[in-house]
Design a protein around this motif. Sequence first.
Motif, PDB file in Angstrom:
ATOM      1  N   PHE A 201       5.434   7.172   3.291  1.00  0.00           N
ATOM      2  CA  PHE A 201       5.326   5.271   3.195  1.00  0.00           C
ATOM      3  C   PHE A 201       5.110   4.495   4.786  1.00  0.00           C
ATOM      4  N   HIS A 202       4.526   5.601   6.220  1.00  0.00           N
ATOM      5  CA  HIS A 202       3.464   5.193   6.811  1.00  0.00           C
ATOM      6  C   HIS A 202       2.368   4.910   6.444  1.00  0.00           C
ATOM      7  N   MET A 203       1.933   3.539   6.532  1.00  0.00           N
ATOM      8  CA  MET A 203       0.087   3.705   6.187  1.00  0.00           C
ATOM      9  C   MET A 203      -0.720   3.883   4.851  1.00  0.00           C
ATOM     10  N   ARG A 204       0.662   3.568   4.197  1.00  0.00           N
ATOM     11  CA  ARG A 204       0.174   3.693   2.324  1.00  0.00           C
ATOM     12  C   ARG A 204       0.320   3.051   1.790  1.00  0.00           C
ATOM     13  N   LEU A 205      -0.515   2.007   0.994  1.00  0.00           N
ATOM     14  CA  LEU A 205      -0.262   0.684   0.129  1.00  0.00           C
ATOM     15  C   LEU A 205       0.821   0.550  -0.964  1.00  0.00           C
ATOM     16  N   TRP A 206       1.644  -0.179  -1.376  1.00  0.00           N
ATOM     17  CA  TRP A 206       2.612  -0.516  -1.747  1.00  0.00           C
ATOM     18  C   TRP A 206       2.388  -0.469  -3.253  1.00  0.00           C
ATOM     19  N   ARG A 207       3.016   0.049  -4.140  1.00  0.00           N
ATOM     20  CA  ARG A 207       3.017  -0.170  -5.639  1.00  0.00           C
ATOM     21  C   ARG A 207       1.442  -0.715  -5.537  1.00  0.00           C
ATOM     22  N   PRO A 208       0.030   0.114  -4.962  1.00  0.00           N
ATOM     23  CA  PRO A 208      -1.294  -0.731  -5.711  1.00  0.00           C
ATOM     24  C   PRO A 208      -1.412  -0.658  -7.207  1.00  0.00           C
ATOM     25  N   ASP A 209      -1.229  -0.165  -8.407  1.00  0.00           N
ATOM     26  CA  ASP A 209      -0.871  -0.020  -9.272  1.00  0.00           C
ATOM     27  C   ASP A 209      -0.660  -1.852  -9.727  1.00  0.00           C
ATOM     28  N   ILE A 210       0.568  -2.288  -8.996  1.00  0.00           N
ATOM     29  CA  ILE A 210       0.534  -3.428  -9.615  1.00  0.00           C
ATOM     30  C   ILE A 210       0.299  -4.868  -8.249  1.00  0.00           C
ATOM     31  N   ASN A 211       0.241  -3.975  -6.846  1.00  0.00           N
ATOM     32  CA  ASN A 211      -0.249  -5.357  -6.079  1.00  0.00           C
ATOM     33  C   ASN A 211      -1.454  -5.209  -5.830  1.00  0.00           C
ATOM     34  N   GLY A 212      -2.196  -3.704  -5.985  1.00  0.00           N
ATOM     35  CA  GLY A 212      -3.562  -4.023  -5.414  1.00  0.00           C
ATOM     36  C   GLY A 212      -3.389  -3.520  -4.303  1.00  0.00           C
ATOM     37  N   ASP A 213      -4.270  -3.105  -3.112  1.00  0.00           N
ATOM     38  CA  ASP A 213      -4.391  -3.341  -1.929  1.00  0.00           C
ATOM     39  C   ASP A 213      -4.054  -4.589  -1.265  1.00  0.00           C
ATOM     40  N   LYS A 214      -2.980  -5.371  -1.570  1.00  0.00           N
ATOM     41  CA  LYS A 214      -3.126  -6.442  -0.967  1.00  0.00           C
ATOM     42  C   LYS A 214      -1.562  -6.167   0.016  1.00  0.00           C
ATOM     43  N   TYR A 215      -0.689  -5.208  -0.312  1.00  0.00           N
ATOM     44  CA  TYR A 215       0.382  -4.512   1.182  1.00  0.00           C
ATOM     45  C   TYR A 215       0.138  -3.377   1.522  1.00  0.00           C
ATOM     46  N   MET A 216       0.368  -3.313   2.376  1.00  0.00           N
ATOM     47  CA  MET A 216       0.091  -2.137   3.557  1.00  0.00           C
ATOM     48  C   MET A 216       1.450  -1.773   4.328  1.00  0.00           C
ATOM     49  N   THR A 217       1.968  -0.670   3.825  1.00  0.00           N
ATOM     50  CA  THR A 217       3.371  -0.640   4.684  1.00  0.00           C
ATOM     51  C   THR A 217       3.308   0.223   5.283  1.00  0.00           C
ATOM     52  N   HIS A 218       4.103  -0.074   6.362  1.00  0.00           N
ATOM     53  CA  HIS A 218       4.648   0.786   8.323  1.00  0.00           C
ATOM     54  C   HIS A 218       6.012   0.607   8.608  1.00  0.00           C
ATOM     55  N   ALA A 219       5.857   2.364   8.469  1.00  0.00           N
ATOM     56  CA  ALA A 219       7.533   2.270   9.268  1.00  0.00           C
ATOM     57  C   ALA A 219       7.402   3.579   9.979  1.00  0.00           C
ATOM     58  N   PHE A 220       8.504   3.053  10.655  1.00  0.00           N
ATOM     59  CA  PHE A 220       8.787   4.154  11.709  1.00  0.00           C
ATOM     60  C   PHE A 220      10.771   4.720  12.314  1.00  0.00           C
ATOM     61  N   VAL A 221      10.497   5.330  13.195  1.00  0.00           N
ATOM     62  CA  VAL A 221      11.432   5.685  13.372  1.00  0.00           C
ATOM     63  C   VAL A 221      12.166   4.960  14.666  1.00  0.00           C
ATOM     64  N   VAL A 222      13.582   4.619  14.291  1.00  0.00           N
ATOM     65  CA  VAL A 222      14.408   3.737  15.867  1.00  0.00           C
ATOM     66  C   VAL A 222      15.331   4.431  16.622  1.00  0.00           C
ATOM     67  N   TRP A 223      14.586   4.580  17.582  1.00  0.00           N
ATOM     68  CA  TRP A 223      15.654   5.681  18.456  1.00  0.00           C
ATOM     69  C   TRP A 223      16.464   5.390  19.901  1.00  0.00           C
TER      70      TRP A 223
END
Length: 223
Positions: A201-223
């Motif tokens: 999911f990191h640096m991927r568009l969230w549901r571009p079929d619905i939202n286009g390029d509106k939401y860029m997803t970021h994700a990281f692991v917490v240590w």
Amino acid sequence: MAATRPALRKVAKELNEGTTSLAMSLTGLPRTALPTDIRRLCGKSKIENVVNVTLEHERFRPTGQGFISFSRPEYAYAALKNFKQAVVGGKTVQARAVDTPLVIPRSRGTKGVLEAARRGAITGNGPSGGVTGSGRNVVMYGLPGRLYAETLVDILRSFKLAGSEYGKEVIVKLEAKGLSTSRFLVRTASVSEAYRLVRTFHMRLWRPDINGDKYMTHAFVVW
């Protein structure tokens, strides 16, 4: 040969740091450092009797500070002496004794976690971001503001999320004041699964079929 207890007490006296410290604080750590890096350094520096290693976080991001807890004060002082000029990731770290080791609060249980999230009590600050399961938690942000945890659970059904130790609620929506997007804490079943989720999911568009390029997803692991 490991030092005897009288010898360790002598080290504590020579360092003149008192006799109550059970932990050591490390500052100047690279923000990419992991607890395993610190444990590896302990092995190289012949530091023994380590109870726990944690990283300090602010909003789930490492601050460059860590903590090593020991079972007895004399072990902490012996470690302080051995940690002179210690280097992690090419950076020299500074060590000092602290009176009380910082600990991660015990898991509140499903209901408690949800109530804490609603109060904004899960801030991501403190050792391991204030949550248990180091290396198995993922923070996802940049998602639509009206996205619900239940919806995200369904979307992540192909991932192995945490089991019964966290109850049925394995995804918690975090407070995101003043933002039109949302943040979530996702509890996975293993470290490898946490990293698989980030890679997906990191640096991927969230549901571009619905939202286009509106939401860029970021994700990281917490240590």
